[in-house]
Motif scaffolding. Structure first.
Motif, PDB file in Angstrom:
ATOM      1  N   PHE A 127       0.886  -1.362   0.121  1.00 27.47           N
ATOM      2  CA  PHE A 127      -0.259   0.190  -0.036  1.00 27.47           C
ATOM      3  C   PHE A 127       1.041   1.530   0.006  1.00 27.47           C
ATOM      4  O   PHE A 127       0.929   2.486  -0.901  1.00 27.47           O
ATOM      5  CB  PHE A 127      -0.992   0.289   1.106  1.00 27.47           C
ATOM      6  N   ASN A 152       2.085   1.962  -3.224  1.00 27.58           N
ATOM      7  CA  ASN A 152       1.528   2.482  -4.350  1.00 27.58           C
ATOM      8  C   ASN A 152       1.018   4.011  -3.930  1.00 27.58           C
ATOM      9  O   ASN A 152       1.389   4.669  -4.915  1.00 27.58           O
ATOM     10  CB  ASN A 152      -0.127   1.496  -3.501  1.00 27.58           C
ATOM     11  N   GLN A 195       1.160   0.247  -9.038  1.00 27.41           N
ATOM     12  CA  GLN A 195       0.108  -0.431  -9.349  1.00 27.41           C
ATOM     13  C   GLN A 195       1.776  -1.637  -9.758  1.00 27.41           C
ATOM     14  O   GLN A 195       2.109  -2.707  -8.380  1.00 27.41           O
ATOM     15  CB  GLN A 195      -0.912  -1.289 -10.007  1.00 27.41           C
ATOM     16  N   SER A 221       4.275  -2.192  -7.252  1.00 25.90           N
ATOM     17  CA  SER A 221       3.904  -2.784  -6.196  1.00 25.90           C
ATOM     18  C   SER A 221       4.278  -3.730  -4.964  1.00 25.90           C
ATOM     19  O   SER A 221       3.601  -4.178  -4.568  1.00 25.90           O
ATOM     20  CB  SER A 221       2.853  -1.689  -5.134  1.00 25.90           C
ATOM     21  N   ASP A 237      -2.936  -9.057  -2.689  1.00 25.32           N
ATOM     22  CA  ASP A 237      -3.700  -8.502  -2.197  1.00 25.32           C
ATOM     23  C   ASP A 237      -3.998  -7.077  -1.380  1.00 25.32           C
ATOM     24  O   ASP A 237      -4.946  -6.280  -1.047  1.00 25.32           O
ATOM     25  CB  ASP A 237      -4.385  -9.738  -0.458  1.00 25.32           C
ATOM     26  N   GLY A 238      -2.599  -7.272  -1.387  1.00 28.33           N
ATOM     27  CA  GLY A 238      -2.031  -5.846  -0.764  1.00 28.33           C
ATOM     28  C   GLY A 238      -2.208  -4.807  -2.074  1.00 28.33           C
ATOM     29  O   GLY A 238      -1.697  -3.295  -1.993  1.00 28.33           O
ATOM     30  N   THR A 274      -5.198  -2.275  -3.796  1.00 26.88           N
ATOM     31  CA  THR A 274      -5.008  -0.654  -2.482  1.00 26.88           C
ATOM     32  C   THR A 274      -5.020   0.321  -4.201  1.00 26.88           C
ATOM     33  O   THR A 274      -4.842   1.175  -3.846  1.00 26.88           O
ATOM     34  CB  THR A 274      -4.302  -0.426  -1.234  1.00 26.88           C
ATOM     35  N   SER A 275      -4.395   0.073  -5.491  1.00 26.28           N
ATOM     36  CA  SER A 275      -3.749   1.179  -6.073  1.00 26.28           C
ATOM     37  C   SER A 275      -4.673   1.674  -6.100  1.00 26.28           C
ATOM     38  O   SER A 275      -4.150   3.049  -5.996  1.00 26.28           O
ATOM     39  CB  SER A 275      -3.711   0.332  -7.414  1.00 26.28           C
ATOM     40  N   PHE A 317      -7.424   3.264  -4.530  1.00 24.14           N
ATOM     41  CA  PHE A 317      -7.831   3.564  -3.514  1.00 24.14           C
ATOM     42  C   PHE A 317      -6.788   5.677  -3.120  1.00 24.14           C
ATOM     43  O   PHE A 317      -7.389   6.330  -2.365  1.00 24.14           O
ATOM     44  CB  PHE A 317      -7.754   3.476  -2.420  1.00 24.14           C
ATOM     45  N   ASN A 352     -11.778  -4.239  -2.970  1.00 27.21           N
ATOM     46  CA  ASN A 352     -10.360  -3.681  -2.419  1.00 27.21           C
ATOM     47  C   ASN A 352     -10.104  -3.699  -1.072  1.00 27.21           C
ATOM     48  O   ASN A 352      -8.629  -3.431  -1.384  1.00 27.21           O
ATOM     49  CB  ASN A 352     -10.762  -2.816  -3.769  1.00 27.21           C
ATOM     50  N   TYR A 353     -10.409  -3.297  -0.103  1.00 29.37           N
ATOM     51  CA  TYR A 353     -10.814  -3.665   1.126  1.00 29.37           C
ATOM     52  C   TYR A 353     -10.869  -4.301   1.948  1.00 29.37           C
ATOM     53  O   TYR A 353     -10.411  -4.078   2.991  1.00 29.37           O
ATOM     54  CB  TYR A 353     -10.444  -1.412   1.835  1.00 29.37           C
ATOM     55  N   PRO A 404      -8.016  -7.092   2.016  1.00 28.54           N
ATOM     56  CA  PRO A 404      -6.281  -7.052   2.614  1.00 28.54           C
ATOM     57  C   PRO A 404      -6.344  -7.114   3.836  1.00 28.54           C
ATOM     58  O   PRO A 404      -5.682  -7.820   4.534  1.00 28.54           O
ATOM     59  CB  PRO A 404      -6.284  -5.457   2.552  1.00 28.54           C
TER      60      PRO A 404
END
Length: 473
Positions: free
Chosen positions: A363, A366, A372, A375, A403-404, A408-409, A411, A439-440, A443
């Motif tokens: 995260f 990102n 992305q 990351s 997952d991370g 999370t990209s 957001f 997406n959240y 994670p």
């Protein structure tokens, strides 16, 4: 390399290339709207100078870059095949068939659920969240807004579905990167992600089901749907039998056929469908594999949807991967990543905290590097040794990276994904963020699994020796 002849690189020197890269990345991507390649090359140059200053020869630095690129070669091969599959499936009418039948099941009260599922299916088929959002997602925004559904809700459902398919598709570049850079078999990686991704999707769909019922009395604009379907009927022969092509690839995967032959089978079937079902020439079908499918249509949405694919469409991702791995190679083999990871691992004493640290690092990458792919690339090299030292199978790392990193990209408003979504769907990250549920949620599920030990795979001694040698290049 004779480490005794070199000076150890401390944390401050190790952070210097990252700082230069982050600053240049932020300026290039956010202010100048450039691709991330040049900032990565700047970071690579600074990393090389730091390594040279600490006693490494230029020949050794070159070798570090070559070793970094070598680690990405399996993923690059898959990425090349992915471009061919996308072109073949578009040219063969497979993608159009999936969209055509998917759009026929939309109802107002189930719109958010349906658009999420459709985006998931299309993204799963073509392996691209961006292409799905730019096509089906744009169509979904128009249909949803016509029913007075808030833009943030529509965009959130589109994003959740698009990233589900992107994350789970064997055609996805990020999926192949995460698997390839950790030395994990592609389909083992995808199967391991089921345990976090499917619960995340179920939670998202349940939420969209309850949110969507407040719009049960809305009017469905069939003109937009009919225009899309009419355009596809005009340009493609649509048949449920074409769905047998992706089904065949899925069946091959189920029987544990390796990724390369499974993808080649998908390419050949799509190539054949373009010739014998769509009635196109061998020359055009071959051109589609090289340059992508080209369709002349007055409907801009259809042109955007189907004018893509082919080997050449993957050159951006391939070049970015190569540049990123030259940067990562110097950081890793010079000892800079070791200096950084040593500080982080002081706070990651168990499996749960290690996975949490991995996801947090993804995260942070990102947010700071605005890209992305980075990351996934940088944390993969930072954490692989830590996972192996703890006896954790590399597929635990590859899952955490997706997952991370992948999810999370969206957001980060200045991340390339956040910028793309705003430009494509016209919705800010702060508007769709609360509704990009998948997406959240994922994670947090991944971190929870790490702490309770659920679906965390340990290695045998033989596997540990194998993956340790593989990680060393």
């Amino acid at each position: 390399m004779e480490s005794s002849k070199k000076r150890e690189i401390n944390i401050w020197w190790a952070l210097l290339p990252l700082v230069f890269m982050i600053v240049s990345m932020f300026g290039a991507v956010y202010f100048l709207e450039l691709a991330p390649h040049i900032p990565l090359m700047i970071g690579t140059a600074i990393a090389a100078l730091v390594a040279y200053y600490h006693g490494f020869s230029w020949e050794e630095i070159e070798e570090m870059m070559y070793k970094g690129i070598k680690l990405a070669l399996p993923a690059i091969i898959i990425i090349i095949l992915v471009g061919l599959v996308i072109g073949a499936w578009i040219g063969g009418g497979v993608v159009a068939t999936m969209i055509y039948y998917g759009l026929k099941i939309i109802t107002p009260s189930m719109f958010l659920v349906t658009i999420c599922i459709i985006c998931g299916i299309v993204s799963l088929a073509i392996g691209s969240s961006w292409s799905t959002m730019a096509t089906v997602g744009v169509a979904g925004m128009g249909i949803g807004l016509s029913m007075d559904i808030p833009a943030g809700m529509i965009a959130g459902a589109v994003i959740s579905g698009s990233y589900f398919g992107d994350k789970m598709s064997p055609l996805s570049d990020t999926t192949n990167l995460a698997a390839g850079l950790t030395g994990t078999n592609l389909f083992d990686h995808i199967k391991h992600m089921f345990y976090t991704t499917i619960p995340g999707l179920i939670i998202a769909l349940i939420a969209y089901f309850f949110i969507g019922h407040r719009f049960s009395g809305a009017h469905l604009d069939m003109d937009k749907i009919n225009a899309i379907n009419a355009g596809m009927e005009q340009n493609f022969i649509l048949s449920p039998w074409l769905l047998m092509i992706p089904a065949a690839v899925i069946l091959l995967v189920a029987f544990k056929v390796p990724a390369v032959p499974a993808l080649v089978a998908g390419i050949l079937l799509g190539f054949g469908a373009q010739i014998w079902v769509q009635g196109d020439s061998i020359l055009n079908a071959a051109t589609t594999l090289q340059s992508g499918y080209v369709m002349e249509s007055k409907n801009e949405l259809l042109s955007e949807l189907f004018n893509k694919g082919g080997l050449e469409s993957m050159f951006f991702t391939i070049s970015m991967t190569i540049v990123a791995m030259t940067f990562g190679g110097i950081l890793e083999y010079s000892g800079m990543l070791t200096a950084i990871i040593t500080i982080i691992l002081k706070f990651a004493r168990n499996t749960g905290s290690l996975i949490a640290a991995t996801i947090a690092s993804c995260f942070a990458t990102n947010a700071t590097c605005s890209e992305q792919y980075i990351s996934i690339v940088v944390p993969s090299r930072m954490y692989i040794k830590a996972y192996l030292d703890k006896g954790l199978h590399p597929k635990n790392l590859s899952r955490a990276l997706e997952d991370g990193g992948t999810l999370t990209s969206v957001f980060i408003p200045w991340n390339t994904c956040g910028v793309f979504i705003f430009a494509t769907l016209g919705v800010h990250a702060y508007e769709y963020g609360p509704f990009a549920i998948l997406n959240y949620v994922i994670p947090f599920i991944s971190i929870l699994y790490g702490y309770i030990g659920f679906k965390i795979v340990k290695m045998t001694d033989e596997e540990k020796d194998y993956y340790t040698q593989k990680a060393a290049g």
